[in-house]
Design a protein around this motif. Structure first.
Motif, short mmCIF file in Angstrom:
data_model
loop_
_atom_site.label_atom_id
_atom_site.label_comp_id
_atom_site.label_asym_id
_atom_site.label_seq_id
_atom_site.Cartn_x
_atom_site.Cartn_y
_atom_site.Cartn_z
N VAL A 124 0.82 -1.21 0.00
CA VAL A 124 0.00 0.00 0.00
C VAL A 124 0.86 1.27 0.00
O VAL A 124 0.54 2.25 -0.69
CB VAL A 124 -0.96 0.01 1.21
N SER A 125 1.93 1.28 0.77
CA SER A 125 2.74 2.49 0.91
C SER A 125 3.78 2.65 -0.20
O SER A 125 4.26 3.76 -0.43
CB SER A 125 3.46 2.48 2.26
N GLY A 126 4.13 1.54 -0.85
CA GLY A 126 5.20 1.60 -1.84
C GLY A 126 6.58 1.62 -1.20
O GLY A 126 7.59 1.84 -1.88
N MET A 127 6.64 1.40 0.10
CA MET A 127 7.90 1.35 0.83
C MET A 127 8.00 0.03 1.58
O MET A 127 6.98 -0.61 1.85
CB MET A 127 7.99 2.50 1.84
N THR A 128 9.19 -0.39 1.94
CA THR A 128 9.33 -1.53 2.83
C THR A 128 8.83 -1.13 4.21
O THR A 128 8.72 0.07 4.53
CB THR A 128 10.79 -1.99 2.94
N ILE A 129 8.55 -2.11 5.05
CA ILE A 129 8.10 -1.79 6.41
C ILE A 129 9.20 -1.03 7.15
O ILE A 129 8.93 -0.14 7.96
CB ILE A 129 7.67 -3.07 7.17
N ARG A 130 10.45 -1.33 6.83
CA ARG A 130 11.55 -0.60 7.46
C ARG A 130 11.52 0.88 7.06
O ARG A 130 11.63 1.77 7.90
CB ARG A 130 12.89 -1.22 7.06
N GLU A 131 11.36 1.14 5.77
CA GLU A 131 11.33 2.51 5.29
C GLU A 131 10.11 3.27 5.82
O GLU A 131 10.22 4.43 6.23
CB GLU A 131 11.32 2.52 3.75
N PHE A 132 8.96 2.60 5.80
CA PHE A 132 7.72 3.27 6.24
C PHE A 132 7.78 3.63 7.72
O PHE A 132 7.44 4.76 8.11
CB PHE A 132 6.52 2.37 5.96
N THR A 133 8.18 2.68 8.56
CA THR A 133 8.21 2.95 10.00
C THR A 133 9.29 3.97 10.34
O THR A 133 9.12 4.78 11.26
CB THR A 133 8.43 1.66 10.81
#
Length: 380
Positions: free
Chosen positions: A201-210
């Protein structure tokens, strides 16, 4: 004027007396914690970092044992621990941020956003996955399928590590193990799928998003989801286990999934996270978002206890909010008691140690020392 000076002097003396009394109690608190550590932690073995928080400040913070046995490096406030399942509340908060953005709805069918998942023949909501009511199983429910999958192939070198993408490609086709929204069934698989949801959904990895949406805005400079098993992590508390022989061994695994676990942090960064529960800063309406974070996902208690509910990576009985974590070389615990603005966080770098010896006893110790004014300090 003379009377004013007398009153001021008396006030200073009273304040000074209260400070001395509290300092004495804090010294007794340290002795109590030291006594727990003495029973299981050797100065030349792995250990634990423990922090007790009141009113957004540590009243106790201490590390016992070693972060690295090979180099005899002691644990300290900068030691970076793998948090195992305590990671789930960070994954859950990331999902709630996506909902707050309007990018998803918690009542959406998970397959709306992840259509490559198996067609379960019924709706499974994102909210049900957050609360472990999805009907999905856990590792032990699918061991035969996992052993027969491509994950078990022979490999040489670093390709033996199994990241989220590879693990997801297998579990996305697993069937349900029970009907959704009927009973709680703890599911690491569900949280691995939620990590994929965040990515998709975000287009980012969970690492990048958080990192962008949680850790940097809060100032948690040493907190992150480790998405590579080969990553060099400065100040890492290495993970160990001690079999019956008593010999310390490195504790390793080829499975490197995140979302269900995989968060690394320090005891000082956990103070920042704990403060955020009391003074929310993130989201369009931080207070409302935090209220949602603390609300049980479904009004059905865990069957074993009958009083514990699951709220976005946290177990709660209405008094306490807590989650424990145990995985390769780590045993962690984070417990909050919001009505008294008191929390405890514990991180141990051995599965052969019990962090709960510290954290479960904390509130009763505080009550006995008159450092806590809540009702019923027992967690269970």
């Amino acid at each position: 004027m003379h009377r004013l000076i007398q009153a001021f002097t008396f006030s200073l003396l009273l304040s000074s007396g209260q400070t001395v009394a509290q300092n004495k109690q804090l010294m007794l608190l340290e002795k109590k914690m030291d006594a727990i550590a003495d029973k299981s932690i050797s100065p030349d073995g792995p250990g634990c970092s423990i922090g007790i928080i009141q009113n957004k400040k540590f009243i106790f913070k201490k590390s016992y044992g070693l972060a690295n046995l090979e180099h005899q490096i002691p644990l300290n406030n900068q030691s970076v621990f793998r948090m195992a399942s305590v990671s789930k509340q960070f994954t859950a908060f990331a999902v709630l941020l996506l909902a707050d953005d309007g990018a998803i709805k918690l009542e959406d069918d998970i397959r709306k956003h992840l259509p490559d998942l198996k067609d379960y023949g019924r709706k499974i909501t994102i909210n049900s996955m957050l609360g472990h009511f999805s009907g999905l199983g856990n590792f032990d429910d699918h061991l035969d399928k996992l052993r027969e999958s491509p994950l078990s192939r022979f490999m040489i070198g670093s390709e033996q590590f199994i990241p989220n993408a590879e693990y997801y490609s297998v579990i996305k086709d697993f069937p349900l193990v029970h009907e959704p929204d009927t009973t709680m069934k703890y599911s690491n698989h569900g949280y691995i799928i939620l990590a994929k949801l965040i990515e998709r959904v975000s287009g980012m990895t969970i690492r990048e998003f958080t990192d962008k949406r949680i850790f940097k805005p809060l100032g948690m400079k040493h907190t992150f989801f480790s998405d590579s098993a080969e990553e060099v992590i400065p100040h890492r508390a290495s993970g160990y286990r001690s079999p019956e022989s008593g010999k310390q061994l490195n504790h390793l695994t080829a499975l490197h999934t995140i979302g269900d676990g995989g968060l690394f942090t320090t005891i000082d960064d956990m103070l920042i996270w704990d403060t955020h529960f009391q003074t929310p800063k993130l989201g369009k309406d931080p207070e409302t978002l935090m209220a949602l974070m603390n609300k049980p996902n479904i009004n059905i208690p865990e069957s074993d206890e009958g009083k514990w509910y699951y709220a976005n990576g946290q177990n709660t009985d209405g008094r306490y909010y807590f989650h424990n974590g145990g995985w390769v070389g780590t045993d962690t615990s984070y417990i909050r008691r919001p009505d008294t603005k008191t929390s405890v966080v514990g991180m141990c770098n051995s599965v052969s140690l019990s962090v709960s010896d510290f954290t479960y006893a904390t509130f009763e110790i505080l009550a006995a020392l008159k450092l806590w004014d809540g009702e019923d300090p027992s967690i269970y």
